[in-house]
Structures are given as C-alpha cells and as structure tokens.
Design a protein around this motif. Structure first.
Motif, short mmCIF file in Angstrom:
data_model
loop_
_atom_site.label_atom_id
_atom_site.label_comp_id
_atom_site.label_asym_id
_atom_site.label_seq_id
_atom_site.Cartn_x
_atom_site.Cartn_y
_atom_site.Cartn_z
N TRP A 1 53.05 14.93 26.34
CA TRP A 1 51.23 14.31 27.02
C TRP A 1 50.75 13.51 26.46
O TRP A 1 50.80 13.22 25.42
CB TRP A 1 50.53 15.78 26.95
CG TRP A 1 50.45 16.61 27.80
CD1 TRP A 1 51.47 17.97 27.57
CD2 TRP A 1 50.57 16.38 29.22
NE1 TRP A 1 51.18 18.90 28.79
CE2 TRP A 1 50.94 17.79 29.70
CE3 TRP A 1 49.75 16.13 30.27
CZ2 TRP A 1 51.08 18.52 30.57
CZ3 TRP A 1 50.17 16.18 31.49
CH2 TRP A 1 50.62 17.62 31.88
N SER A 2 49.91 12.25 27.33
CA SER A 2 49.37 11.21 26.98
C SER A 2 47.47 11.79 26.75
O SER A 2 47.99 12.66 26.79
CB SER A 2 49.40 10.39 28.11
OG SER A 2 48.57 11.00 28.78
N LYS A 3 47.29 10.55 25.79
CA LYS A 3 45.43 11.35 25.17
C LYS A 3 44.87 11.45 26.32
O LYS A 3 45.38 9.87 27.75
CB LYS A 3 45.39 10.20 24.07
CG LYS A 3 44.80 9.87 23.89
CD LYS A 3 43.88 8.53 23.01
CE LYS A 3 42.13 9.52 22.36
NZ LYS A 3 41.80 8.16 21.75
N ALA A 4 44.27 11.74 27.16
CA ALA A 4 43.31 12.15 27.66
C ALA A 4 41.90 10.64 28.18
O ALA A 4 42.05 10.44 27.06
CB ALA A 4 42.45 13.42 28.03
N GLU A 5 41.48 10.07 29.06
CA GLU A 5 41.18 9.54 29.19
C GLU A 5 40.33 9.62 30.33
O GLU A 5 40.88 10.42 31.74
CB GLU A 5 41.83 8.23 29.36
CG GLU A 5 43.18 7.84 30.77
CD GLU A 5 43.94 6.73 30.60
OE1 GLU A 5 43.32 5.63 30.37
OE2 GLU A 5 44.31 6.70 31.41
N PHE A 6 39.22 9.17 31.12
CA PHE A 6 37.93 8.97 31.77
C PHE A 6 38.88 7.54 32.83
O PHE A 6 38.61 7.16 32.68
CB PHE A 6 37.09 8.82 31.87
CG PHE A 6 36.41 10.17 30.86
CD1 PHE A 6 36.37 11.37 31.52
CD2 PHE A 6 35.60 10.29 29.47
CE1 PHE A 6 35.49 12.19 30.44
CE2 PHE A 6 35.45 10.94 29.15
CZ PHE A 6 34.86 12.45 29.39
N GLN B 1 44.07 20.60 25.02
CA GLN B 1 44.50 19.57 25.49
C GLN B 1 43.42 19.44 27.12
O GLN B 1 42.51 18.96 26.99
CB GLN B 1 45.24 18.10 25.90
CG GLN B 1 45.12 17.10 26.55
CD GLN B 1 46.02 16.62 27.06
OE1 GLN B 1 47.32 17.10 27.47
NE2 GLN B 1 46.42 15.30 26.01
N LEU B 2 43.70 20.68 27.28
CA LEU B 2 43.27 21.05 28.44
C LEU B 2 41.45 21.58 28.57
O LEU B 2 40.53 20.90 28.81
CB LEU B 2 43.38 21.91 29.95
CG LEU B 2 42.94 22.52 31.13
CD1 LEU B 2 42.53 21.67 32.17
CD2 LEU B 2 43.73 23.28 31.65
N GLU B 3 41.37 22.10 27.21
CA GLU B 3 40.14 22.78 27.27
C GLU B 3 38.79 21.72 26.64
O GLU B 3 38.00 20.91 27.10
CB GLU B 3 40.47 23.86 25.87
CG GLU B 3 38.11 23.95 25.23
CD GLU B 3 38.78 25.43 24.20
OE1 GLU B 3 38.02 25.07 23.16
OE2 GLU B 3 39.74 25.90 24.03
N SER B 4 39.60 20.88 26.16
CA SER B 4 38.72 19.45 25.57
C SER B 4 38.21 18.39 26.44
O SER B 4 37.40 18.37 26.97
CB SER B 4 39.75 18.48 24.38
OG SER B 4 39.87 19.34 23.39
N MET B 5 39.19 18.49 27.58
CA MET B 5 39.22 17.36 28.71
C MET B 5 38.11 18.26 29.97
O MET B 5 37.31 17.76 30.11
CB MET B 5 40.59 17.33 29.19
CG MET B 5 41.33 16.79 28.91
SD MET B 5 43.42 17.08 30.12
CE MET B 5 42.77 16.24 31.37
N ILE B 6 37.98 19.56 30.02
CA ILE B 6 36.92 20.29 30.52
C ILE B 6 35.72 20.06 30.29
O ILE B 6 34.76 19.51 30.21
CB ILE B 6 37.12 21.58 30.78
CG1 ILE B 6 38.55 21.72 31.88
CG2 ILE B 6 36.30 22.22 30.96
CD1 ILE B 6 38.80 23.50 31.94
N LEU B 7 35.37 20.42 28.09
CA LEU B 7 34.24 20.00 27.93
C LEU B 7 33.85 18.85 28.46
O LEU B 7 33.45 18.52 28.36
CB LEU B 7 34.94 20.69 25.74
CG LEU B 7 35.33 21.92 26.13
CD1 LEU B 7 35.74 21.95 24.90
CD2 LEU B 7 33.36 22.65 26.10
#
Length: 332
Positions: free
Chosen positions: A22-27, A90-96
């Motif tokens: 998985w890549s690092k999440a971004e906006f 990661q999904l938790e961090s993306m949501i928060l």
C-alpha cells in the motif's frame, strides 16, 4: 436542501495498492478518479464499500460511531472479493484524518457526516474474468447529510417476495455494489406493482432482509430477527439495536422466522416491525403486502418500542446519553 448523499467534501483520502504494498495515503480531489477504461472494477465488479457516520456533540467534539466494526467488515468484504488485503490501521487513519480535516463541516444533529470508504480493483485487464485484480484503490469520501427522512420517519410499505433473493447466497455478507444492483430490479417492480417502498426478500418463506436494510420484528418484549449467516448483510446498526434492546431488558431472538409466522404475529395488536441501517437508523414498517393482500403491522404506525430504540441509539450518537459500550471514537 440537496438530496441525501449528493453533496461531497472537495477532497478525499486515497491510498493505492500496487507491487504488493500500500502507498502512503494522501488527500486528493474528490471530483476525479484516475483509472483505465479496462479497470477490473468496471468489468468484473471488484468493489466493496462501507457506510458510517460522524456526529457533532454539544461540546463541539466530533465522534465517529462504531468505526472499528465498519473497518472489520470492509476487510472481510475485501477478502471475500479477493481484493488486496486492507490494512485496518491505515484505513482507520484515513478515516480519522479526512474527518478531522472537515470537522467544521459536520452538521449538528439530526445531521451528520456520512463516511464512505470504498475499495476497488483497478488493474487494466479485461482478461481477468476469473482472476483477481492485483492493484486497487482505497479511498474515503465524505458527504454532509441531514435526516434521511426530512419529513419524519413514515411507516414503510414492504412487499414480501417468496421467490428470489437480494443477491447470490455466497455474496450476502459482502457489502458490494453488485448486490445493490441485483436488488434494484425487484425493488422497482415492487414499487410499480404494489406501491411498496421496499421489497422484503423471503426465499422459500424464510424472512431475510430488504434491498438495503435489515429487518426486525417486535412482539411485546421480544425482538426477532434472522440469525447471522453468510446469505445476508451483517448490519452494524442491526447489532447496535439488538444490544440496546437487551440493555432495555428485552428478549433478543436471532433465529429463522417464516412468512407465515411474520404475518400471524404482525396481525396482533401492539406488534411492530422496522428496518435498520446506517442512513435510516430504525425506520418503522406499517404495511406488509403478500399475495395481493395488504396487512397492517399492529396499528400501522411507528410503535413505542421502535421509537424508544431509535431514540436510544440517536442519543448515544449525538452525545446525549452515556456511551456505555464504547461505540464512539472522538476525532478532535
């Protein structure tokens, strides 16, 4: 006011799975999504999603309801669809992170911020009809919403369907777009033929669920709903309502219920029925339509127990009652 779920925040959180990681999440912009026309999801429906809400409390804090359960279910859906394994943390961090970014846009109750995590296979390969996508996108959209029923939760009319199912049995507990597409035709037909709001799928006389919500029957101090199995969606709201019913001293019966039993119980004075779901919370069912006959459920109006359970859930979500089950995650 705009229709429920049609307004979106300008950015979303996004991560990509490729080369085994998985890549690092971004906006990124929520108005554009890059994928090849041959993407796996567009041809073979490798897609699943979740629906959960963030609420604004009187103290200004933003709180997400039962996020852990939605993340767990999304991981399960992804696994059953053979999509790349979701990283729950990661999904938790993306949501928060995305909810925190738009915390000022969360409406006050009864409004909320609807959160839509989505996972899609994007490998450009039309030759993979019998193979999973090796690459995927995971993103989290936000949509500020008001009350799903702007004019109040009016009792629904349900057409009982003895034949057919919402989706293929082995796909039942996957929250995938294909399942909703599968139910759309029967729902539209029910509206046209019987002026029904929804169709209650009862294959072989076994009462299951509607096209987009779980079904519960309330007879006195007992709440009855189908026991969990792989053929229908394991609703987070369903689970919450059953827990609250138990808290109130009600008898919770998770078991098979036949159409005959449903119709017999529904005719009794004081009986109630309802649909549970993230958007509708707990919505009363006033009329059952079966074999051309209309039958009222109890009085045909929202019953006292349905109203009590709906209010109990809302009060926890809105910060007006103690969160004794630790269902809320504070964002800020």
């Amino acid at each position: 006011m705009a229709a429920f779920g049609t307004v979106f925040m300008p950015e979303m959180a996004l991560a990509k799975f490729e080369n085994g990681a998985w890549s690092k999440a971004e906006f990124v912009s929520a108005s554009s999504l890059q994928m090849h026309p041959g993407a796996h999801v567009l041809h073979y429906s490798s897609t699943c999603f979740e629906g959960l809400k963030a609420f604004k409390h009187d103290d200004g804090s933003i709180n997400i309801f039962r996020m852990d359960q939605n993340i767990k279910r999304m991981a399960q859906s992804s696994r059953l669809l053979n999509l790349p394994k979701v990283d729950g943390k990661q999904l938790e961090s993306m949501i928060l992170d995305v909810v925190k970014k738009y915390a000022d846009e969360v409406p006050a109750p009864p409004g909320s911020m609807y959160i839509r995590p989505t996972h899609i296979g994007i490998e450009p390969s039309i030759g993979k009809a019998a193979a999973p996508s090796a690459t995927s996108l995971l993103y989290v959209l936000l949509s500020p919403v008001g009350d799903y029923f702007a004019g109040g939760a009016k009792p629904l009319r349900l057409l009982l369907a003895d034949n057919g199912m919402r989706c293929a049995p082995h796909m039942g507990m996957i929250k995938s777009g294909g399942n909703y597409a599968s139910a759309l035709g029967p729902i539209l037909e029910a509206r046209e033929s019987a002026n029904a709001d929804q169709i209650l799928f009862c294959p072989g006389g076994d009462v299951q669920e509607t096209g987009a919500a779980n079904f519960v029957l309330i007879d006195g101090n007992e709440i009855i709903t189908k026991q969990l199995d792989s053929t229908f969606l394991h609703g987070v709201t369903r689970s919450s309502i059953l827990t609250l019913a138990s808290d109130l001293g009600m008898t919770v019966s998770e078991r098979e219920i036949s159409v005959d039993e449903l119709l017999e119980r529904a005719a009794k004075p004081g009986t109630e029925a309802a649909l549970s779901g993230t958007a509708a919370v707990l919505t009363p069912v006033g009329t059952l339509i079966h074999e051309g006959k209309e039958r009222l459920v109890g009085s045909g109006e929202m019953g006292a127990t349905t109203a009590k359970l709906r209010s109990a859930l809302n009060k926890i979500q809105w910060g007006q009652a103690e969160d004794t089950h630790a269902w809320l995650t504070k964002v800020n």
